[in-house]
Design a protein around this motif. Structure first.
Motif, mmCIF file in Angstrom:
data_model
loop_
_atom_site.group_PDB
_atom_site.id
_atom_site.type_symbol
_atom_site.label_atom_id
_atom_site.label_comp_id
_atom_site.label_asym_id
_atom_site.label_seq_id
_atom_site.Cartn_x
_atom_site.Cartn_y
_atom_site.Cartn_z
ATOM 1 N N GLY A 1 0.813 -1.373 -0.201
ATOM 2 C CA GLY A 1 -0.089 -0.028 0.066
ATOM 3 C C GLY A 1 1.483 1.160 0.290
ATOM 4 O O GLY A 1 2.140 1.131 -0.325
ATOM 5 N N THR A 2 0.190 2.313 -0.089
ATOM 6 C CA THR A 2 1.306 3.774 0.610
ATOM 7 C C THR A 2 0.712 4.202 1.802
ATOM 8 O O THR A 2 -0.319 4.448 1.846
ATOM 9 N N LEU A 3 1.214 5.215 2.048
ATOM 10 C CA LEU A 3 0.967 6.019 2.850
ATOM 11 C C LEU A 3 -0.245 6.635 2.856
ATOM 12 O O LEU A 3 -1.617 7.048 4.258
ATOM 13 N N ASP A 4 -0.619 7.461 1.649
ATOM 14 C CA ASP A 4 -1.765 8.430 1.132
ATOM 15 C C ASP A 4 -3.081 7.669 1.316
ATOM 16 O O ASP A 4 -3.638 8.024 2.478
ATOM 17 N N GLY A 5 -2.438 6.241 1.104
ATOM 18 C CA GLY A 5 -4.136 5.437 1.292
ATOM 19 C C GLY A 5 -4.297 5.190 2.180
ATOM 20 O O GLY A 5 -5.631 4.696 2.815
ATOM 21 N N GLU A 6 -3.270 5.004 3.106
ATOM 22 C CA GLU A 6 -3.177 4.030 4.663
ATOM 23 C C GLU A 6 -4.075 5.135 5.684
ATOM 24 O O GLU A 6 -4.906 5.460 6.332
ATOM 25 N N SER A 7 -3.516 6.491 5.030
ATOM 26 C CA SER A 7 -4.470 7.966 5.919
ATOM 27 C C SER A 7 -5.665 7.569 5.962
ATOM 28 O O SER A 7 -6.593 8.643 7.007
ATOM 29 N N ILE A 8 -5.750 7.854 4.335
ATOM 30 C CA ILE A 8 -7.541 7.985 3.749
ATOM 31 C C ILE A 8 -8.453 6.845 5.283
ATOM 32 O O ILE A 8 -9.558 7.386 5.958
ATOM 33 N N ARG A 9 -7.752 5.278 5.237
ATOM 34 C CA ARG A 9 -8.971 4.036 5.736
ATOM 35 C C ARG A 9 -8.134 4.687 7.757
ATOM 36 O O ARG A 9 -9.658 4.290 7.992
#
Length: 248
Positions: free
Chosen positions: A188-196
């Motif tokens: 994954g990416t930190l941007d994507g996990e941040s949204i989650r």
């Protein structure tokens, strides 16, 4: 509520420490309580066996010649309360190095001394630090499902997450680091996990995403987390993180 245990074989200091803590809690309207003031290791251990949900302990480092000290007692207490944060109280600052060498992982040190204002400031600091590191029990969603392989997923409590780290040697690899010292690596990416994960987490560095309630302090360019681990904080984020910490 933050539950606090005291253990000291000096009755005068134990009474002083307990009184100061109760005054701090009442005066600052903190969600905390002194649940046990033990005058011996045996009393502290007996209490934790029956009530293991204690969050913070102020533990005497030296119980006298020939008796087990705080370094010996800490691992035994943590057998019953694994997440217990232990602050060692001592008149002998040189003994702090023995604690660090022992691998006990202290939450901090409290100087007994004769300066009441210094003692009070130290007690207040550690209580507030511990309160900030408690899980957010008001959160509506407290778990996240992570895919660690095409055929395997795990469910992780969000309140158990310390921080996320972008792996340098794994393409699109993200590691979730937890309060019990484990880590889980996913794609994954930190941007994507941040949204989650939502607004309980803050991007503190291009390679790090930290849980807000696990951040204790900002020291230079490093964030100190609830397990005393330090992670970098980018220059542009330091003022924002400091502002957020000051408001806690």
């Amino acid at each position: 509520m933050l539950k606090i245990l005291l253990c000291d074989d000096d009755p005068f200091f134990l009474s002083l420490e307990s009184g100061q803590l109760r005054s701090i809690i009442q005066g600052d309207s903190l969600d905390a309580a002194v649940v046990c003031a033990a005058s011996s290791a045996g009393e502290a251990l007996t209490y934790l066996k029956n009530c293991p949900d204690v969050d913070l302990a102020f533990l005497d480092l030296d119980f006298g010649h020939g008796k087990p000290g705080g370094i010996d007692l800490a691992p035994i207490l943590r057998q019953h309360a694994p997440a217990l944060r232990i602050v060692f109280a001592t008149n002998h600052q040189e003994m702090a190095m023995n604690v660090l060498k022992s691998g006990v992982q202290p939450y901090g040190f409290l100087e007994k001394g004769s300066d009441l204002s210094q003692l009070t400031a130290g007690l207040r600091r550690y209580v507030r630090m511990a309160l900030r590191s408690l899980p957010d029990l008001t959160a509506k969603v407290d778990t996240i499902r992570l895919s660690i392989s095409p055929a395997e997923t795990v469910e992780l409590r969000i309140s158990d997450i310390l921080y996320l780290e972008a792996e340098k040697n794994i393409s699109h690899g993200i590691s979730y680091h937890t309060i019990n010292g484990s880590h889980i690596t996913v794609c994954g990416t930190l941007d994507g996990e941040s949204i989650r994960l939502g607004d309980r987490f803050v991007r503190v560095h291009r390679s790090y995403l930290a849980a807000k309630n696990q951040i204790l302090a900002l020291r230079g360019g490093w964030l100190v987390l609830s397990d005393q681990k330090e992670i970098p904080c980018s220059l542009r984020m330091r003022s924002e993180v400091k502002k957020w910490l000051d408001q806690k």
